[in-house]
Design a protein around this motif. Structure first.
Motif, PDB file in Angstrom:
ATOM      1  N   SER A 145     -70.384  18.181  17.128  1.00  8.63           N
ATOM      2  CA  SER A 145     -69.708  16.917  17.445  1.00  8.63           C
ATOM      3  C   SER A 145     -70.441  16.194  18.573  1.00  8.63           C
ATOM      4  CB  SER A 145     -68.254  17.171  17.840  1.00  8.63           C
ATOM      5  OG  SER A 145     -67.520  17.648  16.743  1.00  8.63           O
ATOM      6  N   ARG A 146     -70.850  16.926  19.612  1.00  5.74           N
ATOM      7  CA  ARG A 146     -71.568  16.297  20.722  1.00  5.74           C
ATOM      8  C   ARG A 146     -72.931  15.750  20.275  1.00  5.74           C
ATOM      9  NH1 ARG A 146     -69.143  20.506  23.544  1.00  5.74           N
ATOM     10  NH2 ARG A 146     -71.013  21.794  23.516  1.00  5.74           N
ATOM     11  N   ARG A 147     -73.624  16.513  19.419  1.00  6.43           N
ATOM     12  CA  ARG A 147     -74.918  16.029  18.898  1.00  6.43           C
ATOM     13  C   ARG A 147     -74.729  14.739  18.101  1.00  6.43           C
ATOM     14  NH1 ARG A 147     -75.691  21.419  17.527  1.00  6.43           N
ATOM     15  NH2 ARG A 147     -75.358  20.937  15.333  1.00  6.43           N
ATOM     16  N   LEU A 148     -73.744  14.729  17.211  1.00  6.98           N
ATOM     17  CA  LEU A 148     -73.475  13.525  16.413  1.00  6.98           C
ATOM     18  C   LEU A 148     -73.073  12.352  17.291  1.00  6.98           C
ATOM     19  CD1 LEU A 148     -71.566  15.071  13.378  1.00  6.98           C
ATOM     20  CD2 LEU A 148     -73.823  14.004  13.354  1.00  6.98           C
ATOM     21  N   LEU A 149     -72.300  12.614  18.304  1.00  6.28           N
ATOM     22  CA  LEU A 149     -71.904  11.559  19.235  1.00  6.28           C
ATOM     23  C   LEU A 149     -73.136  10.964  19.904  1.00  6.28           C
ATOM     24  CD1 LEU A 149     -69.672   9.960  20.644  1.00  6.28           C
ATOM     25  CD2 LEU A 149     -69.580  11.793  22.344  1.00  6.28           C
ATOM     26  N   GLY A 150     -74.084  11.803  20.278  1.00 11.12           N
ATOM     27  CA  GLY A 150     -75.321  11.313  20.872  1.00 11.12           C
ATOM     28  C   GLY A 150     -76.089  10.406  19.934  1.00 11.12           C
ATOM     29  N   VAL A 151     -76.163  10.785  18.668  1.00 12.51           N
ATOM     30  CA  VAL A 151     -76.858   9.971  17.663  1.00 12.51           C
ATOM     31  C   VAL A 151     -76.147   8.624  17.495  1.00 12.51           C
ATOM     32  CG1 VAL A 151     -77.421   9.816  15.197  1.00 12.51           C
ATOM     33  CG2 VAL A 151     -77.830  11.950  16.446  1.00 12.51           C
ATOM     34  N   ILE A 152     -74.842   8.653  17.418  1.00 11.25           N
ATOM     35  CA  ILE A 152     -74.061   7.421  17.258  1.00 11.25           C
ATOM     36  C   ILE A 152     -74.229   6.530  18.485  1.00 11.25           C
ATOM     37  CG2 ILE A 152     -71.724   6.482  17.066  1.00 11.25           C
ATOM     38  CD1 ILE A 152     -71.066   9.107  15.447  1.00 11.25           C
ATOM     39  N   ALA A 153     -74.128   7.134  19.671  1.00 13.22           N
ATOM     40  CA  ALA A 153     -74.271   6.355  20.908  1.00 13.22           C
ATOM     41  C   ALA A 153     -75.644   5.700  20.976  1.00 13.22           C
ATOM     42  CB  ALA A 153     -74.042   7.263  22.118  1.00 13.22           C
ATOM     43  N   GLU A 154     -76.677   6.435  20.623  1.00 16.43           N
ATOM     44  CA  GLU A 154     -78.028   5.873  20.643  1.00 16.43           C
ATOM     45  C   GLU A 154     -78.151   4.721  19.643  1.00 16.43           C
ATOM     46  OE1 GLU A 154     -82.681   7.332  20.381  1.00 16.43           O
ATOM     47  OE2 GLU A 154     -81.058   8.805  20.213  1.00 16.43           O
ATOM     48  N   ALA A 155     -77.568   4.877  18.467  1.00 20.88           N
ATOM     49  CA  ALA A 155     -77.607   3.814  17.452  1.00 20.88           C
ATOM     50  C   ALA A 155     -76.901   2.552  17.923  1.00 20.88           C
ATOM     51  CB  ALA A 155     -77.008   4.314  16.132  1.00 20.88           C
ATOM     52  N   LEU A 156     -75.882   2.732  18.752  1.00 18.08           N
ATOM     53  CA  LEU A 156     -75.129   1.578  19.277  1.00 18.08           C
ATOM     54  C   LEU A 156     -75.716   1.040  20.569  1.00 18.08           C
ATOM     55  CD1 LEU A 156     -71.492   2.817  18.563  1.00 18.08           C
ATOM     56  CD2 LEU A 156     -72.794   1.087  17.325  1.00 18.08           C
TER      57      LEU A 156
END
Length: 161
Positions: A145-156
């Motif tokens: 979940s934390r890894r995916l959150l990082g990917v999403i945050a970077e995309a935004l």
């Protein structure tokens, strides 16, 4: 799908945004896990009560500053009275179970930090990006979940941690 059974994919949790501003939140325990959780609870304006015989220096400082109310003792069932939301985060399985059982009896959502499926709520990985809070909650794989959150945050365009 029967009640309580996991969905075919994704998380079994129903995502909802809790509006805790001005509402009583009980946190049982005052260690490193609680330190990580308190920041967001205070950011959203929750009135946080912490019950624990001892606390980390950071949690003790929040109490000294009047940002939380720390009761320096062991949990008793009556501590749950009036709480809208509860976090059970002690190093005792028995105490966490008692907190969760008392919360359940009061129809109050409770996060169990030691045994997530035994609670009635889970805490997602979250990040504030500008005027949006992004949350990811999986099927009990918090590192993913934390890894995916990082990917999403970077995309935004948000900072990664």
């Amino acid at each position: 799908m029967s009640p309580g059974s996991p969905p075919p994919s994704g998380s079994p949790a129903y995502l909802s945004g809790l509006l805790l501003a001005g509402r009583d939140v009980l946190v049982v325990g005052a260690g490193a896990v609680v330190e990580r959780r308190l920041g967001r609870l205070l950011e959203v304006g929750a009135h946080v009560r912490v019950v624990a015989p001892e606390a980390t220096p950071a949690i003790a400082a929040l109490d000294s500053e009047g940002r939380i109310a720390w009761r320096r003792r062991r949990f008793v069932d009556g501590d749950l009275d009036g709480a809208w939301y509860v976090v059970a985060a002690t190093d005792s399985t028995e105490v966490n179970a008692a907190v969760a059982a008392g919360a359940e009896a009061r129809h109050t959502f409770c996060v169990r930090c030691d045994d997530a499926p035994a609670g009635s709520a889970w805490t997602p990985a979250t990040r504030n990006i500008d005027d949006v809070t992004v949350a990811v909650i999986g099927n009990r794989d918090p590192k993913r979940s934390r890894r995916l959150l990082g990917v999403i945050a970077e995309a935004l365009g948000g900072a990664t941690e």
